[in-house]
Design a protein around this motif. Structure first.
Motif, PDB file in Angstrom:
ATOM      1  N   PRO A   1       0.816  -1.214   0.000  1.00  0.00           N
ATOM      2  CA  PRO A   1       0.000   0.000   0.000  1.00  0.00           C
ATOM      3  C   PRO A   1       0.852   1.267   0.000  1.00  0.00           C
ATOM      4  CG  PRO A   1       0.026  -0.960   2.188  1.00  0.00           C
ATOM      5  CD  PRO A   1       0.739  -1.932   1.292  1.00  0.00           C
ATOM      6  N   TRP A   2       0.183   2.401  -0.212  1.00  0.00           N
ATOM      7  CA  TRP A   2       0.843   3.705  -0.271  1.00  0.00           C
ATOM      8  C   TRP A   2       1.613   4.005   1.006  1.00  0.00           C
ATOM      9  CZ3 TRP A   2       2.669   7.066  -3.471  1.00  0.00           C
ATOM     10  CH2 TRP A   2       2.845   8.403  -3.135  1.00  0.00           C
ATOM     11  N   GLN A   3       1.143   3.512   2.145  1.00  0.00           N
ATOM     12  CA  GLN A   3       1.816   3.815   3.405  1.00  0.00           C
ATOM     13  C   GLN A   3       3.250   3.292   3.420  1.00  0.00           C
ATOM     14  OE1 GLN A   3      -0.714   1.720   6.207  1.00  0.00           O
ATOM     15  NE2 GLN A   3       0.779   0.090   6.452  1.00  0.00           N
ATOM     16  N   VAL A   4       3.539   2.237   2.664  1.00  0.00           N
ATOM     17  CA  VAL A   4       4.911   1.727   2.607  1.00  0.00           C
ATOM     18  C   VAL A   4       5.800   2.717   1.866  1.00  0.00           C
ATOM     19  CG1 VAL A   4       6.384  -0.139   1.755  1.00  0.00           C
ATOM     20  CG2 VAL A   4       4.174  -0.670   2.780  1.00  0.00           C
ATOM     21  N   VAL A   5       5.281   3.324   0.817  1.00  0.00           N
ATOM     22  CA  VAL A   5       6.033   4.378   0.127  1.00  0.00           C
ATOM     23  C   VAL A   5       6.258   5.549   1.074  1.00  0.00           C
ATOM     24  CG1 VAL A   5       6.059   5.961  -1.843  1.00  0.00           C
ATOM     25  CG2 VAL A   5       5.065   3.686  -2.091  1.00  0.00           C
ATOM     26  N   GLN A   6       5.239   5.908   1.822  1.00  0.00           N
ATOM     27  CA  GLN A   6       5.343   7.039   2.742  1.00  0.00           C
ATOM     28  C   GLN A   6       6.414   6.819   3.801  1.00  0.00           C
ATOM     29  OE1 GLN A   6       1.157   6.906   3.812  1.00  0.00           O
ATOM     30  NE2 GLN A   6       0.814   8.921   2.908  1.00  0.00           N
ATOM     31  N   THR A   7       6.477   5.623   4.363  1.00  0.00           N
ATOM     32  CA  THR A   7       7.456   5.370   5.427  1.00  0.00           C
ATOM     33  C   THR A   7       8.850   5.087   4.882  1.00  0.00           C
ATOM     34  OG1 THR A   7       6.794   3.030   5.485  1.00  0.00           O
ATOM     35  CG2 THR A   7       5.727   4.505   7.047  1.00  0.00           C
TER      36      THR A   7
ATOM     37  N   ILE B   1      -0.069 -25.766   9.474  1.00  0.00           N
ATOM     38  CA  ILE B   1      -0.629 -26.934  10.151  1.00  0.00           C
ATOM     39  C   ILE B   1      -1.579 -26.479  11.253  1.00  0.00           C
ATOM     40  CG2 ILE B   1      -0.056 -28.932  11.597  1.00  0.00           C
ATOM     41  CD1 ILE B   1       2.622 -29.078  10.059  1.00  0.00           C
ATOM     42  N   GLY B   2      -2.768 -27.071  11.265  1.00  0.00           N
ATOM     43  CA  GLY B   2      -3.748 -26.740  12.293  1.00  0.00           C
ATOM     44  C   GLY B   2      -4.549 -25.490  12.016  1.00  0.00           C
ATOM     45  N   LYS B   3      -4.377 -24.898  10.831  1.00  0.00           N
ATOM     46  CA  LYS B   3      -5.104 -23.682  10.483  1.00  0.00           C
ATOM     47  C   LYS B   3      -5.948 -23.937   9.240  1.00  0.00           C
ATOM     48  CE  LYS B   3      -3.052 -21.300  13.717  1.00  0.00           C
ATOM     49  NZ  LYS B   3      -3.805 -20.853  14.928  1.00  0.00           N
ATOM     50  N   PRO B   4      -7.057 -23.215   9.092  1.00  0.00           N
ATOM     51  CA  PRO B   4      -7.920 -23.430   7.922  1.00  0.00           C
ATOM     52  C   PRO B   4      -7.255 -22.969   6.639  1.00  0.00           C
ATOM     53  CG  PRO B   4      -8.699 -21.558   9.219  1.00  0.00           C
ATOM     54  CD  PRO B   4      -7.615 -22.222  10.024  1.00  0.00           C
ATOM     55  N   GLU B   5      -7.764 -23.471   5.528  1.00  0.00           N
ATOM     56  CA  GLU B   5      -7.242 -23.088   4.220  1.00  0.00           C
ATOM     57  C   GLU B   5      -7.364 -21.573   4.033  1.00  0.00           C
ATOM     58  OE1 GLU B   5      -7.962 -24.091  -0.545  1.00  0.00           O
ATOM     59  OE2 GLU B   5      -9.096 -25.144   1.024  1.00  0.00           O
ATOM     60  N   GLY B   6      -6.295 -20.978   3.534  1.00  0.00           N
ATOM     61  CA  GLY B   6      -6.291 -19.542   3.304  1.00  0.00           C
ATOM     62  C   GLY B   6      -5.825 -18.717   4.485  1.00  0.00           C
ATOM     63  N   TRP B   7      -5.618 -19.352   5.631  1.00  0.00           N
ATOM     64  CA  TRP B   7      -5.221 -18.613   6.838  1.00  0.00           C
ATOM     65  C   TRP B   7      -3.853 -17.976   6.656  1.00  0.00           C
ATOM     66  CZ3 TRP B   7      -1.310 -18.908  10.561  1.00  0.00           C
ATOM     67  CH2 TRP B   7      -1.538 -18.215  11.760  1.00  0.00           C
ATOM     68  N   GLY B   8      -2.921 -18.711   6.053  1.00  0.00           N
ATOM     69  CA  GLY B   8      -1.574 -18.176   5.862  1.00  0.00           C
ATOM     70  C   GLY B   8      -1.573 -16.944   4.968  1.00  0.00           C
ATOM     71  N   LYS B   9      -2.329 -16.996   3.881  1.00  0.00           N
ATOM     72  CA  LYS B   9      -2.423 -15.843   2.988  1.00  0.00           C
ATOM     73  C   LYS B   9      -3.036 -14.656   3.724  1.00  0.00           C
ATOM     74  CE  LYS B   9      -4.113 -14.553  -1.628  1.00  0.00           C
ATOM     75  NZ  LYS B   9      -4.951 -13.409  -1.273  1.00  0.00           N
ATOM     76  N   GLN B  10      -4.029 -14.926   4.540  1.00  0.00           N
ATOM     77  CA  GLN B  10      -4.667 -13.855   5.304  1.00  0.00           C
ATOM     78  C   GLN B  10      -3.686 -13.198   6.269  1.00  0.00           C
ATOM     79  OE1 GLN B  10      -7.538 -15.080   8.293  1.00  0.00           O
ATOM     80  NE2 GLN B  10      -8.823 -13.305   7.855  1.00  0.00           N
ATOM     81  N   GLN B  11      -2.885 -14.017   6.961  1.00  0.00           N
ATOM     82  CA  GLN B  11      -1.900 -13.466   7.890  1.00  0.00           C
ATOM     83  C   GLN B  11      -0.871 -12.617   7.158  1.00  0.00           C
ATOM     84  OE1 GLN B  11      -2.266 -13.770  11.305  1.00  0.00           O
ATOM     85  NE2 GLN B  11      -4.187 -14.634  10.522  1.00  0.00           N
ATOM     86  N   ARG B  12      -0.491 -13.066   5.969  1.00  0.00           N
ATOM     87  CA  ARG B  12       0.467 -12.303   5.176  1.00  0.00           C
ATOM     88  C   ARG B  12      -0.104 -10.935   4.811  1.00  0.00           C
ATOM     89  NH1 ARG B  12       5.009 -13.735   2.069  1.00  0.00           N
ATOM     90  NH2 ARG B  12       5.852 -11.830   1.197  1.00  0.00           N
ATOM     91  N   GLU B  13      -1.350 -10.911   4.394  1.00  0.00           N
ATOM     92  CA  GLU B  13      -1.980  -9.656   4.007  1.00  0.00           C
ATOM     93  C   GLU B  13      -2.139  -8.715   5.192  1.00  0.00           C
ATOM     94  OE1 GLU B  13      -5.535 -11.118   2.252  1.00  0.00           O
ATOM     95  OE2 GLU B  13      -4.609 -11.534   0.294  1.00  0.00           O
ATOM     96  N   VAL B  14      -2.493  -9.254   6.350  1.00  0.00           N
ATOM     97  CA  VAL B  14      -2.620  -8.425   7.555  1.00  0.00           C
ATOM     98  C   VAL B  14      -1.274  -7.832   7.918  1.00  0.00           C
ATOM     99  CG1 VAL B  14      -3.050  -8.493  10.050  1.00  0.00           C
ATOM    100  CG2 VAL B  14      -4.639  -9.620   8.474  1.00  0.00           C
TER     101      VAL B  14
ATOM    102  N   GLU C   1       1.316  -7.180   5.962  1.00  0.00           N
ATOM    103  CA  GLU C   1       1.733  -6.152   5.010  1.00  0.00           C
ATOM    104  C   GLU C   1       0.940  -4.860   5.178  1.00  0.00           C
ATOM    105  OE1 GLU C   1       1.587  -7.773   1.085  1.00  0.00           O
ATOM    106  OE2 GLU C   1       3.511  -8.795   1.292  1.00  0.00           O
ATOM    107  N   SER C   2      -0.335  -4.983   5.494  1.00  0.00           N
ATOM    108  CA  SER C   2      -1.167  -3.787   5.585  1.00  0.00           C
ATOM    109  C   SER C   2      -0.993  -3.050   6.909  1.00  0.00           C
ATOM    110  CB  SER C   2      -2.642  -4.159   5.395  1.00  0.00           C
ATOM    111  OG  SER C   2      -3.097  -4.999   6.444  1.00  0.00           O
ATOM    112  N   LYS C   3      -0.626  -3.769   7.982  1.00  0.00           N
ATOM    113  CA  LYS C   3      -0.605  -3.138   9.307  1.00  0.00           C
ATOM    114  C   LYS C   3       0.779  -3.024   9.943  1.00  0.00           C
ATOM    115  CE  LYS C   3      -5.339  -4.333  10.626  1.00  0.00           C
ATOM    116  NZ  LYS C   3      -6.200  -4.957  11.666  1.00  0.00           N
ATOM    117  N   HIS C   4       1.698  -3.910   9.582  1.00  0.00           N
ATOM    118  CA  HIS C   4       2.944  -3.979  10.345  1.00  0.00           C
ATOM    119  C   HIS C   4       4.222  -3.817   9.528  1.00  0.00           C
ATOM    120  CE1 HIS C   4       0.379  -5.238  13.585  1.00  0.00           C
ATOM    121  NE2 HIS C   4       0.023  -6.345  12.952  1.00  0.00           N
TER     122      HIS C   4
END
Length: 575
Positions: free
Chosen positions: A233-239, A493-506, A508-511
């Motif tokens: 996102p744009w915030q990465v350019v900003q920082t 392991i032990g997480k639903p399908e798509g959980w890893g992609k979701q964590q990656r997106e969170v 990148e957008s927040k941290h």
């Protein structure tokens, strides 16, 4: 996690990238192929056991502590990080490989802090004045007190790419001296027969575009940011592009006056002055017959710059090999020790420290654990092992660039570079992601090693981000050194399908590149331990095998490797 490439590199990766899937299938069905020596030894398996989550966490806890104030290049926190890493190398009994018998390879950075005025666009139809930070980000392209654009003609140049191997030239011989170029991010991806389809090459990276614009004699270059085309996102350019920006001392190469980014919305406002539509321009830029478009708009801006020199250092340590001949060659591990320092203009009570716990205190911690594992071997490996905690990665891979330009051993004697840029903090995975899968014969070893953990190797699942060109291994790869850059997959392991992609997106957008990149109690290093053991076992295997790793036939970096080996052969013959 950024990337800074070289001006003359010709990327020829499409065929290799397109072959990665069938190659992977072949490797998975016959993992013993290309294994000329035993995959692992009992001693290596035993030594890998010293890689433990509590040790990983402890190193991260110190390096990401507020006392180090974000480890910004040239700061007290930067020096503290260097001292800590050097003391850990010393405690392990590794030999110093820096200057004057120390662990440090010092070099100077030139820091430029720019204060941009507004970015102004004029045409017979009117004017648009963009607001800094909200609409645009700009930095100086020169190491001088002032840089400016004075009514510079604005020209849309598509992706700003010259790629003879793809019969592609966005400039078509136009005289662009003194002009400002408006450039699309990424590279053409609609046609899988062009470039590498959805897989981003170096042609799609911002550093290539700025360097190419400078080679054209342009005064300025503006990259149009969109989240899909950038991968963030744009915030990465900003920082990432505000505050002090660092470079190595200027060489005698063409330079832009101003390097800038604009948001999609701001760009559309500018194009309205020219009576142009961004969508139509984008569509035209997808084809080989694209012609640069003078927009009938001029751009002006003035940046007041504060320029200073500051010292930083790579931290280098060596475990000498045990073989009289092969010990002249090294397996090079790298991880960058820097981060972004402190946020400027923070509000009272606001967290202003970019701790960089994941990026990349975790990678340095991983490398220190790997060094500990090598020292746990009853006998040193045949080849030597070189550990390099490099500086100023976040400012454009500057520490690895300096190390690659001033190597302690010739490039032809570096068997492989294994780069670590972040560790898995979410737990164990069933898969392993190899960035640049299909580029070298290191893949066969990785596939076989992953299988011993019950894991499968996958190609980069975010190939449109161009990750291979965004971390330190790129500086060594472009000099011909085979590189391995990998990490956990997304099937947790032990997480639903798509959980890893979701964590990656969170993340990148927040941290990502935010003060919130801090060590947290809920970080799960169990998956990181498995990954880091693979980093160790891969290096141990390379250090034992009689032949040097090699790029696959036709890879973009193969020619550089052959040249470095030939230069070494001539050098040895002349002695």
């Amino acid at each position: 996690m950024q990337c800074f490439g070289c001006p003359g590199l010709r990327v020829r990766a499409r065929d290799t990238m397109m072959r990665s899937l069938p190659l992977l299938l072949a490797l998975c069905s016959a993992p013993a192929l290309a294994q000329r020596v035993q995959l692992t030894t009992p001693a290596e398996k035993s030594a890998s056991g010293v890689i433990a989550p509590e040790v990983l966490r402890a190193h991260v806890r110190f390096l990401a502590n507020d006392l180090l104030e974000g480890r910004g290049p040239g700061t007290r926190g930067d020096a503290l990080a260097q001292a800590y890493i050097a003391s850990q190398f010393e405690a392990l009994g590794l030999q110093p490989l820096g200057t004057d018998g120390s662990y440090l390879q010092p070099f100077d950075l030139v820091g430029v802090t720019s204060s941009p005025e507004e970015l102004s666009f004029q045409s017979p139809q009117g004017a648009v004045h963009l607001k800094f930070h909200h609409d645009f980000i700009a930095v100086s392209g020169v190491q001088a007190p002032e840089s400016k654009l004075a009514a510079s003609e604005l020209v849309f140049v598509g992706y700003g790419i010259q790629a003879p191997e793809y019969q592609w030239d966005d400039f078509k011989g136009m005289d662009l001296r003194g002009k400002t170029l408006l450039i699309l991010n990424s590279d053409p991806e609609d046609d899988p027969q062009l470039f590498a389809g959805k897989t981003r090459l170096w042609y799609g990276r911002w550093d290539y575009k700025y360097e190419q614009a400078a080679k054209m004699g342009a005064a300025g270059a503006i990259i149009i940011h969109t989240t899909p085309s950038a991968g963030y996102p744009w915030q990465v350019v900003q920082t990432s592009w505000t505050g002090e920006q660092f470079e190595l001392p200027a060489a005698e190469v063409p330079r832009l006056q101003v390097k800038a980014w604009t948001t999609e919305q701001a760009t559309r406002r500018v194009l309205q002055l020219a009576g142009k539509d961004l969508g139509a321009l984008w569509a035209a830029a997808q084809k080989r017959d694209f012609q640069p478009v003078p927009l009938g708009v001029t751009v002006s801006s003035r940046l007041t710059n504060t320029v200073r020199r500051s010292p930083t250092a790579n931290v280098l340590a060596l475990l000498p090999g045990s073989d009289p001949k092969l010990s002249q060659e090294v397996v090079l591990y790298t991880a960058h020790h820097d981060h972004l320092g402190r946020k400027e203009g923070g509000k009272p009570g606001e967290d202003t420290i970019y701790n960089g716990a994941l990026d990349n205190a975790s990678g340095v911690s991983a490398m220190l654990n790997i060094a500990k594992a090598f020292k746990a071997l009853p006998k040193a490996p045949r080849r030597s092992i070189l550990f390099a905690a490099v500086a100023a990665e976040e400012q454009g891979l500057l520490g690895s660039q300096y190390l690659a330009e001033h190597p302690p051993v010739p490039h032809g004697r570096v068997a492989a570079n294994i780069n670590i840029d972040g560790a898995n903090i979410h737990g164990r995975t069933r898969d392993l992601t190899v960035i640049g899968l299909g580029k070298s014969n290191l893949d066969a070893t990785l596939v076989a090693l992953a299988k011993t953990q019950g894991r499968v190797v996958k190609a980069d699942q975010l190939s449109d981000r161009g990750f291979f060109y965004r971390s330190d291994q790129f500086n060594f790869a472009k000099r011909g050194i085979p590189a391995a850059y990998f990490g956990s997959g997304m099937d947790f392991i032990g997480k639903p399908e798509g959980w890893g992609k979701q964590q990656r997106e969170v993340w990148e957008s927040k941290h990502y590149h935010q003060p919130s990149d801090e060590l947290r109690p809920d970080w799960d290093f169990s998956g990181a331990v498995e990954d880091i053991r693979l980093f160790f076992l891969l290096g141990a295997h390379v250090a034992r095998q009689p032949e040097l790793p090699r790029w696959n036939k036709g890879d973009e970096f193969e020619a550089a490797r052959l040249q470095s080996l030939e230069a070494l052969k001539r050098q040895d013959t002349s002695k």
